[in-house]
Motif scaffolding. Structure first.
Motif, PDB file in Angstrom:
ATOM      1  N   ASP A 144       0.813  -1.222   0.000  1.00  0.00           N
ATOM      2  CA  ASP A 144       0.000   0.000   0.000  1.00  0.00           C
ATOM      3  C   ASP A 144       0.843   1.268   0.000  1.00  0.00           C
ATOM      4  OD1 ASP A 144      -2.354  -1.581   0.346  1.00  0.00           O
ATOM      5  OD2 ASP A 144      -1.969  -1.643   2.512  1.00  0.00           O
ATOM      6  N   LEU A 145       2.125   1.117   0.235  1.00  0.00           N
ATOM      7  CA  LEU A 145       3.006   2.279   0.425  1.00  0.00           C
ATOM      8  C   LEU A 145       3.856   2.528  -0.806  1.00  0.00           C
ATOM      9  CD1 LEU A 145       3.976   1.335   4.063  1.00  0.00           C
ATOM     10  CD2 LEU A 145       2.543   3.284   3.380  1.00  0.00           C
ATOM     11  N   GLN A 146       4.076   3.816  -1.091  1.00  0.00           N
ATOM     12  CA  GLN A 146       4.935   4.182  -2.214  1.00  0.00           C
ATOM     13  C   GLN A 146       5.624   5.506  -1.939  1.00  0.00           C
ATOM     14  OE1 GLN A 146       2.378   4.342  -5.627  1.00  0.00           O
ATOM     15  NE2 GLN A 146       1.038   5.849  -4.730  1.00  0.00           N
ATOM     16  N   PRO A 147       6.811   5.689  -2.506  1.00  0.00           N
ATOM     17  CA  PRO A 147       7.532   6.945  -2.306  1.00  0.00           C
ATOM     18  C   PRO A 147       6.667   8.145  -2.705  1.00  0.00           C
ATOM     19  CG  PRO A 147       8.954   5.323  -3.341  1.00  0.00           C
ATOM     20  CD  PRO A 147       7.563   4.745  -3.339  1.00  0.00           C
ATOM     21  N   GLY A 148       6.770   9.177  -1.889  1.00  0.00           N
ATOM     22  CA  GLY A 148       6.023  10.401  -2.161  1.00  0.00           C
ATOM     23  C   GLY A 148       4.710  10.514  -1.413  1.00  0.00           C
ATOM     24  N   GLN A 149       4.202   9.411  -0.861  1.00  0.00           N
ATOM     25  CA  GLN A 149       2.975   9.498  -0.067  1.00  0.00           C
ATOM     26  C   GLN A 149       3.233  10.380   1.145  1.00  0.00           C
ATOM     27  OE1 GLN A 149       2.325   5.189   0.287  1.00  0.00           O
ATOM     28  NE2 GLN A 149       0.165   5.619  -0.112  1.00  0.00           N
ATOM     29  N   ARG A 150       2.223  11.174   1.512  1.00  0.00           N
ATOM     30  CA  ARG A 150       2.337  12.071   2.660  1.00  0.00           C
ATOM     31  C   ARG A 150       1.117  11.905   3.566  1.00  0.00           C
ATOM     32  NH1 ARG A 150       6.018  16.530   1.688  1.00  0.00           N
ATOM     33  NH2 ARG A 150       6.907  16.296  -0.385  1.00  0.00           N
ATOM     34  N   PHE A 151       1.395  12.037   4.857  1.00  0.00           N
ATOM     35  CA  PHE A 151       0.361  11.938   5.873  1.00  0.00           C
ATOM     36  C   PHE A 151       0.564  13.070   6.862  1.00  0.00           C
ATOM     37  CE2 PHE A 151       1.578   7.808   4.275  1.00  0.00           C
ATOM     38  CZ  PHE A 151       0.365   7.248   3.908  1.00  0.00           C
ATOM     39  N   GLU A 152      -0.532  13.583   7.418  1.00  0.00           N
ATOM     40  CA  GLU A 152      -0.437  14.691   8.375  1.00  0.00           C
ATOM     41  C   GLU A 152      -1.323  14.399   9.580  1.00  0.00           C
ATOM     42  OE1 GLU A 152      -1.341  19.466   8.382  1.00  0.00           O
ATOM     43  OE2 GLU A 152      -0.499  18.566   6.562  1.00  0.00           O
ATOM     44  N   SER A 153      -0.760  14.626  10.771  1.00  0.00           N
ATOM     45  CA  SER A 153      -1.509  14.401  12.007  1.00  0.00           C
ATOM     46  C   SER A 153      -2.255  15.663  12.414  1.00  0.00           C
ATOM     47  CB  SER A 153      -0.552  14.005  13.133  1.00  0.00           C
ATOM     48  OG  SER A 153       0.163  15.148  13.580  1.00  0.00           O
ATOM     49  N   ARG A 154      -3.061  15.514  13.424  1.00  0.00           N
ATOM     50  CA  ARG A 154      -3.671  16.670  14.088  1.00  0.00           C
ATOM     51  C   ARG A 154      -2.601  17.380  14.905  1.00  0.00           C
ATOM     52  NH1 ARG A 154      -9.140  14.110  16.695  1.00  0.00           N
ATOM     53  NH2 ARG A 154     -10.114  13.533  14.719  1.00  0.00           N
ATOM     54  N   GLY A 155      -2.922  18.575  15.355  1.00  0.00           N
ATOM     55  CA  GLY A 155      -2.009  19.324  16.206  1.00  0.00           C
ATOM     56  C   GLY A 155      -2.047  18.845  17.649  1.00  0.00           C
ATOM     57  N   ARG A 156      -0.984  19.192  18.346  1.00  0.00           N
ATOM     58  CA  ARG A 156      -0.858  18.868  19.775  1.00  0.00           C
ATOM     59  C   ARG A 156      -0.066  19.983  20.418  1.00  0.00           C
ATOM     60  NH1 ARG A 156       2.451  17.009  23.601  1.00  0.00           N
ATOM     61  NH2 ARG A 156       2.104  15.105  24.762  1.00  0.00           N
ATOM     62  N   THR A 157      -0.567  20.515  21.533  1.00  0.00           N
ATOM     63  CA  THR A 157       0.131  21.582  22.243  1.00  0.00           C
ATOM     64  C   THR A 157       1.070  20.981  23.277  1.00  0.00           C
ATOM     65  OG1 THR A 157      -1.728  23.079  21.874  1.00  0.00           O
ATOM     66  CG2 THR A 157      -0.173  23.673  23.617  1.00  0.00           C
ATOM     67  N   LEU A 158       2.320  21.394  23.238  1.00  0.00           N
ATOM     68  CA  LEU A 158       3.335  20.929  24.194  1.00  0.00           C
ATOM     69  C   LEU A 158       3.098  21.626  25.530  1.00  0.00           C
ATOM     70  CD1 LEU A 158       6.385  21.099  21.769  1.00  0.00           C
ATOM     71  CD2 LEU A 158       5.002  19.087  22.356  1.00  0.00           C
ATOM     72  N   THR A 159       3.201  20.873  26.617  1.00  0.00           N
ATOM     73  CA  THR A 159       2.794  21.397  27.921  1.00  0.00           C
ATOM     74  C   THR A 159       3.909  21.324  28.960  1.00  0.00           C
ATOM     75  OG1 THR A 159       2.034  19.254  28.736  1.00  0.00           O
ATOM     76  CG2 THR A 159       0.432  20.572  27.480  1.00  0.00           C
ATOM     77  N   GLU A 160       3.656  21.996  30.045  1.00  0.00           N
ATOM     78  CA  GLU A 160       4.515  21.922  31.227  1.00  0.00           C
ATOM     79  C   GLU A 160       4.642  20.470  31.697  1.00  0.00           C
ATOM     80  OE1 GLU A 160       6.630  23.363  34.658  1.00  0.00           O
ATOM     81  OE2 GLU A 160       5.730  24.693  33.180  1.00  0.00           O
ATOM     82  N   SER A 161       3.525  19.754  31.646  1.00  0.00           N
ATOM     83  CA  SER A 161       3.550  18.340  32.049  1.00  0.00           C
ATOM     84  C   SER A 161       4.463  17.513  31.160  1.00  0.00           C
ATOM     85  CB  SER A 161       2.140  17.748  32.033  1.00  0.00           C
ATOM     86  OG  SER A 161       1.350  18.359  33.019  1.00  0.00           O
ATOM     87  N   ASP A 162       4.466  17.789  29.857  1.00  0.00           N
ATOM     88  CA  ASP A 162       5.373  17.087  28.943  1.00  0.00           C
ATOM     89  C   ASP A 162       6.821  17.285  29.387  1.00  0.00           C
ATOM     90  OD1 ASP A 162       3.318  16.214  27.201  1.00  0.00           O
ATOM     91  OD2 ASP A 162       3.404  18.107  26.096  1.00  0.00           O
ATOM     92  N   LEU A 163       7.169  18.525  29.695  1.00  0.00           N
ATOM     93  CA  LEU A 163       8.529  18.839  30.133  1.00  0.00           C
ATOM     94  C   LEU A 163       8.869  18.092  31.426  1.00  0.00           C
ATOM     95  CD1 LEU A 163      10.315  22.224  30.154  1.00  0.00           C
ATOM     96  CD2 LEU A 163      10.380  20.771  32.161  1.00  0.00           C
ATOM     97  N   THR A 164       7.985  18.173  32.398  1.00  0.00           N
ATOM     98  CA  THR A 164       8.242  17.547  33.698  1.00  0.00           C
ATOM     99  C   THR A 164       8.349  16.028  33.573  1.00  0.00           C
ATOM    100  OG1 THR A 164       7.084  19.338  34.817  1.00  0.00           O
ATOM    101  CG2 THR A 164       7.395  17.306  36.059  1.00  0.00           C
TER     102      THR A 164
END
Length: 149
Positions: A9-29
């Motif tokens: 199903d995969l071939q060179p040039g295919q692109r995929f995009e995720s939803r956004g995610r906000t980086l948080t203080e909790s991520d850092l900790t």
């Protein structure tokens, strides 16, 4: 219903995009706790207030973890990926900041079947992109992927 893509199903040039995610203080900790990296650039707000960024920056290696997590939310390798083979050309282009929203842009670079004919290697380019459209990190990574059936 699975959204998994298999080798054929995969071939060179295919692109995929995720939803956004906000980086948080909790991520850092949580990343500081997991890694044991308590460098002042990450955890000392007073020290970093006078820096060129004016605030603490998240650990650079958090980026690849966020990128692979965002890839997982796409579901394209659920049940078809066998093993991540490498991470190469990891580039830190801009700092990761608390409150910054990012998303993943994933591109398939190459696809090749292995000699056993049962699976293949897929080389991918990961880009972590901020809400302004600026790539903040990127890396290449190959994955071993099953063929259908």
């Amino acid at each position: 219903m699975s959204h998994a893509l298999y080798l054929e199903d995969l071939q060179p040039g295919q692109r995929f995009e995720s939803r956004g995610r906000t980086l948080t203080e909790s991520d850092l900790t949580m990343f500081a706790m997991l890694s044991g990296d308590w460098n002042p650039v990450h955890v000392d707000a007073a020290f970093m207030k006078e820096s060129r960024y004016g605030q603490r920056i998240l650990h650079g290696l958090l980026g690849p973890a966020v990128m692979t997590g965002m890839m997982h939310t796409l579901g394209i390798f659920d049940g078809s990926a066998i093993a991540m083979l490498d991470v190469k050309e990891l580039r830190f282009l801009k700092p990761l900041l608390i409150g910054q929203t990012v998303h993943l842009e994933l591109e398939i670079l190459s696809v090749r079947e292995t000699s056993d004919g049962q699976r293949g290697v897929v080389d991918r380019l990961f880009r972590l992109v901020d809400s302004e459209g600026v790539t903040v990190q990127e890396m290449r990574s190959a994955v071993l992927v099953a063929k259908r059936g």
